[in-house]
Design an enzyme around this catalytic site. Structure first.
Site, PDB file in Angstrom:
ATOM      1  N   HIS A 136       0.821  -1.215   0.000  1.00 29.97           N
ATOM      2  CA  HIS A 136       0.000   0.000   0.000  1.00 29.97           C
ATOM      3  C   HIS A 136       0.857   1.268   0.000  1.00 29.97           C
ATOM      4  CE1 HIS A 136       0.765   1.155   4.234  1.00 29.97           C
ATOM      5  NE2 HIS A 136       0.855  -0.154   4.441  1.00 29.97           N
TER       6      HIS A 136
ATOM      7  N   HIS B 172      12.598  -1.414 -12.145  1.00 34.73           N
ATOM      8  CA  HIS B 172      12.415  -2.859 -12.339  1.00 34.73           C
ATOM      9  C   HIS B 172      12.413  -3.532 -10.976  1.00 34.73           C
ATOM     10  CE1 HIS B 172      13.929  -6.870 -14.320  1.00 34.73           C
ATOM     11  NE2 HIS B 172      12.812  -7.025 -13.635  1.00 34.73           N
TER      12      HIS B 172
END
Length: 211
Positions: A135, A144
């Site tokens: 979250h 990446h």
């Protein structure tokens, strides 16, 4: 009309991107690569080079840069947009994405990845197989996140940073831009821009991990 996708980068990562695209309904997937020797045999065609794609990118419904090197991928992504291209956002059907997360154009999210509520993922990112984005995380462009990597809540990851296979980043940590986090590293403190971090707990290293 057949849905068409141009992929710049015909190596192994590009092929995983193409497989994901086909699962999402693209019937025509075409590769472009400056080095034809990098093209791996498969069910797709190699249509030309990077400059060829720049000249015709607007002919495709969308494009993706299928290159693992973060800064290279991000620069090419931006160049193709400037040439009139429309970046695809590819989210594998087996990924779990909160409807309250934001995902940027040109990003690919592979099977098993989870992106939770409030997360913001920038453009031209890779969230690889089984990656966990918790979250309120913020991932800037060109990041990446490798397979099996997990970010705690409210983590910030700077532009073009690579977080390696199976690494973990504690909640609330900021990782700078152009940083590299080694495989299996456990990040428990702020990571400066351009730093390479390895180990548990992660410490800065002078050894290059990302060629």
């Amino acid at each position: 009309m057949r849905r068409s996708l141009a992929i710049l980068g015909a190596g192994g990562h590009g092929h995983v991107v193409a497989d994901c695209a086909e699962r999402l309904g693209y019937q025509r997937v075409v590769f472009f690569d400056d080095n034809e020797n990098d093209f791996k045999p498969g069910p797709w065609d190699l249509a030309g080079t990077g400059p060829d794609l720049l000249a015709c990118v607007s002919d495709f419904e969308a494009f993706i840069v299928g290159i693992g090197l973060n800064r290279v991928r991000l620069d090419l992504h931006r160049a193709l947009i400037a040439a009139g291209g429309r970046p695809a956002t590819l989210i594998h059907p087996a990924a779990t994405i909160s409807p309250h997360a934001k995902i940027g154009g040109g990003t690919v999210i592979f099977a098993g990845a989870v992106v939770n509520i409030g997360a913001r993922v920038g453009e031209a990112c890779i969230l690889n197989t089984g990656a966990g984005i918790d979250h309120d995380d913020r991932l800037f462009d060109g990041v990446h996140i490798s397979p099996g990597t997990h970010l705690g809540g409210s983590v910030t990851v700077g532009e073009s940073t690579w977080i390696g296979l199976g690494a973990a980043v504690r909640e609330g940590i900021t990782v700078g831009r152009d940083a590299v986090i080694g495989a299996g590293a456990v990040v428990v403190s702020v990571v400066p821009d351009g730093a390479t971090m390895v180990g548990n707990p992660a410490r800065e290293s002078n050894r290059s991990l990302y060629a």
